[in-house]
Design an enzyme around this catalytic site. Structure first.
Site, PDB file in Angstrom:
ATOM      1  N   PHE A   1       0.868  -1.172   0.000  1.00  0.00           N
ATOM      2  CA  PHE A   1       0.000   0.000   0.000  1.00  0.00           C
ATOM      3  C   PHE A   1       0.909   1.227   0.000  1.00  0.00           C
ATOM      4  CE2 PHE A   1      -4.444  -1.268   1.624  1.00  0.00           C
ATOM      5  CZ  PHE A   1      -4.346  -2.530   1.069  1.00  0.00           C
ATOM      6  N   GLU A   2       0.759   2.082  -0.993  1.00  0.00           N
ATOM      7  CA  GLU A   2       1.558   3.305  -1.075  1.00  0.00           C
ATOM      8  C   GLU A   2       0.633   4.498  -1.296  1.00  0.00           C
ATOM      9  OE1 GLU A   2       5.040   3.074  -3.647  1.00  0.00           O
ATOM     10  OE2 GLU A   2       4.923   0.885  -3.632  1.00  0.00           O
ATOM     11  N   ASN A   3       1.158   5.672  -0.944  1.00  0.00           N
ATOM     12  CA  ASN A   3       0.407   6.918  -1.066  1.00  0.00           C
ATOM     13  C   ASN A   3      -0.856   6.861  -0.197  1.00  0.00           C
ATOM     14  OD1 ASN A   3       0.023   9.546  -2.018  1.00  0.00           O
ATOM     15  ND2 ASN A   3      -1.318   8.852  -3.674  1.00  0.00           N
TER      16      ASN A   3
END
Length: 643
Positions: free
Chosen positions: A437-439
């Protein structure tokens, strides 16, 4: 204290010997709002004990605590139960803290006011805290009256103050004052409660504690949920739900533990923390997989009764990890010697449907929807297994803050995603799940940790490894770095992959390498402050950026593979110059109109990164991504990683 303590022992045994049927529901398994707070460890401990419950995982650490809230903490911590009702003008049996207040009133630990009120929502004073704790402790030991600038000789509660400060449960302020009429925050009270428990509840018998740990581990792996309290009791519901979900899908799951060893055991008052190593056999529909497991077990002893209140379990590999991420809809056409693990980017939670993928619609409690997209196919699994690779399927979002926030803050949607992951683990025999999971919003950091934890508990029940991708600690970057509680994730997960690349990203105004060597080492050192090296994987880049420049400033950047970079070098017949700042070869050229520059990644630079990972005794390496590299890269990694 002796009389009250005997009563507490009896109540402890009665309260936790019963077990009710609890409907399974995703909830907060970890504290969401204390990362890097000075009282983080104390608050987490009370949360695990089930003493400080908060509000859906948020404990508001810097908020003043009320009389009702403090009564709840005290009664839960010392297992003081209500046997009779008491009447107050401003509180009824419907109040969430009514039973706790009655329990303390019954034992003469707290009382209401002369006007018949209790004032549960009023802030508790430091003086009231001292009085209540001293009454629980008793006055068997006398201490000299403490000297505080604002405490007079005729202070009515001076004996109680002497007792509690003398035992190190509470202290004054640096200016020499005590401020008895001042208020206390929830964080301060967490520290006070833990200190009181350690001061006034004696430690248990070591042999009995070991017996309790043995019983717990054997029961846990046999799907028997006894001898539990606090978070361990809550998390057992996730284990039971895993077995239930597997059965619904037509799978029989059994776990067996053997060869239990306890390399570490620490006691502090009634608290015991034990580390355990063991062998596990998990059998799914007749197919058995064996692995090395470990646990951290926390136990609380009151009298002769010991309960497990926290359990973190994981999977150990007895070899260095060489993981590579893949973006393939079908198996690749070439070999990769030395690879132990592949992570296909196959599970994506998105606000859009993805074509040619298996799509599951998910909805939150308000009807807002997302899509769980899967591109995983059996031919990929067959290809990976035939080569001896473990498959840790990547689970990610579309990297939109909206998407991450929606799923992370919805119990319903997280459960839908969890059900799909469990189904795919069982259907395809996956060896693990890799979170990417990014941003994300910084405010969702705790919610993300909670989601990883609930999946980890369920995946470990099926013998599946959990890994998570993180960026290095960078306090100026909210959605890129501060959205991760690396310390908590490092405890929950089996492995943490450090994405040590994009030192200069596509949006940088100054040209530079994807990952200079000194910068990479800095990233390792920074992350080791939060994650143990034995769990850390060094992420390595297989891609390169070249920059269009003007007056040494970046005008535009282009990303391509190592092979493309070599073709560019050959096309323009460019000679390298060594850049000592980044410890990489640098190439400059012009096409007659524009100037360009790039810093090269190749088999040698990747090998140097492997050497760096070994220097810091890391768990191994991970590479983004297969298909961008040249073939000689794999031989360099293999020769160095397994030397």
């Amino acid at each position: 204290m002796k009389k009250l303590f005997l009563m507490l022992t009896l109540v402890f045994a009665i309260v936790f010997s019963s077990s009710g049927v609890i409907a399974f529901e995703f909830s907060a398994l970890s504290v969401k709002d204390t990362d890097r707070h000075w009282a983080e460890n104390d608050i987490n401990e009370l949360f695990e004990l089930g003493v400080m419950k908060g509000y859906d995982g948020n404990v508001n650490p810097d908020q003043n605590i009320t009389r009702g809230e403090f009564a709840a903490l005290l009664s839960r911590a010392f297992i003081i139960e209500k046997n009779r009702d008491y009447s107050f003008l401003d509180i009824t049996s419907e109040n969430i803290f009514y039973d706790c207040i009655c329990a303390l009133t019954e034992n003469s630990i707290i009382s209401g006011y002369t006007d018949g009120t209790f004032r549960p929502d009023a802030p508790v004073t430091r003086e009231e805290i001292v009085i209540m704790i001293s009454r629980i402790a008793g006055n068997e030991n006398s201490y000299p009256i403490p000297v505080f600038s604002d405490i007079k000789k005729d202070y009515i509660w001076k004996s109680e103050l002497a007792k509690v400060t003398g035992d190190g449960v509470i202290s004054g302020f640096p200016d020499g004052s005590f401020r008895p009429k001042g208020y206390a925050t929830r964080a301060q009270c967490a520290s006070i409660i833990l200190s009181a428990m350690k001061a006034y509840i004696p430690k248990g018998d070591e042999s009995e504690i070991i017996n309790s740990a043995n019983l717990f581990l054997n029961n846990h792996f046999s799907n028997i949920h006894e001898n539990l309290s606090g978070s361990a009791k809550d998390e057992s519901e996730y284990v039971k739900e895993t077995y239930k979900k597997a059965e619904e899908l037509g799978y029989s799951v059994t776990n067996h533990i053997s060869n239990i060893l306890y390399p570490k055991m620490n006691q502090s008052g009634p608290f015991t923390v034990m580390e355990a190593n063991y062998d596990v056999s998990v059998t799914i529909n007749g197919q058995t997989k064996k692995y090395k497991g470990y646990s951290e077990i926390k136990l609380l002893t009151i009298g002769n009764v010991t309960k497990v209140y926290s359990h973190t379990r994981g999977i150990k590999k007895n070899y260095p990890i060489n993981l590579t991420w893949e973006v393939f809809s079908s198996p690749p056409s070439y070999e990769t010697p030395g690879v132990t693990t592949v992570s296909p980017t196959c599970f994506r939670v998105s606000s859009e449907k993805r074509s040619n993928e298996v799509v599951t619609e998910m909805y939150d409690e308000n009807g807002k929807g997302l899509f769980f997209n899967s591109s995983l196919k059996q031919d990929y699994i067959d290809y990976a297994k035939s080569r001896g690779y473990e498959v840790w399927a990547m689970y990610k979002t579309d990297f939109k803050t909206y998407t991450a926030s929606l799923i992370l803050n919805s119990n319903t949607m997280r459960k839908q995603a969890s059900d799909k992951l469990l189904e795919y683990i069982l259907t395809f025999g996956l060896d693990g799940i890799n979170f990417d999971f990014e941003n994300m919003y910084e405010k969702d950091r705790g919610a993300y940790t909670n989601h990883v934890k609930e999946i980890a508990i369920m995946a470990h029940t099926l013998g599946a490894t959990i890994s998570v991708c993180v960026n290095r600690f960078e306090p100026t970057s909210s959605t890129w770095s501060m959205c991760y509680d690396r310390n908590a994730l490092g405890k929950i997960c089996d492995y943490v992959a450090l994405m040590a690349y994009d030192q200069y990203s596509s949006g940088s105004r100054t040209p530079g390498p994807v990952a200079g060597m000194q910068w990479t080492e800095y990233c390792i050192n920074t992350t080791l402050n939060e994650v143990k090296g034995e769990k850390l994987l060094l992420g390595m880049p297989y891609y390169i950026r070249y920059w269009e420049v003007k007056n040494s400033k970046a005008v535009k950047s282009y990303t391509f593979s190592m092979k493309d970079a070599i073709n560019k070098i050959n096309l323009f017949n460019i000679m390298p110059e060594y850049d000592g700042k980044y410890m990489l070869n640098k190439y400059k050229w012009t096409d007659g109109e524009k100037e360009y520059v790039m810093w090269m990644e190749n088999a040698d630079t990747i090998k140097n990164r492997v050497i760096l990972s070994k220097r810091y005794n890391l768990a191994g390496v991970a590479s983004w991504r297969r298909g961008f590299e040249t073939e000689d890269v794999w031989y360099g990694i293999e020769s160095e990683l397994y030397r």
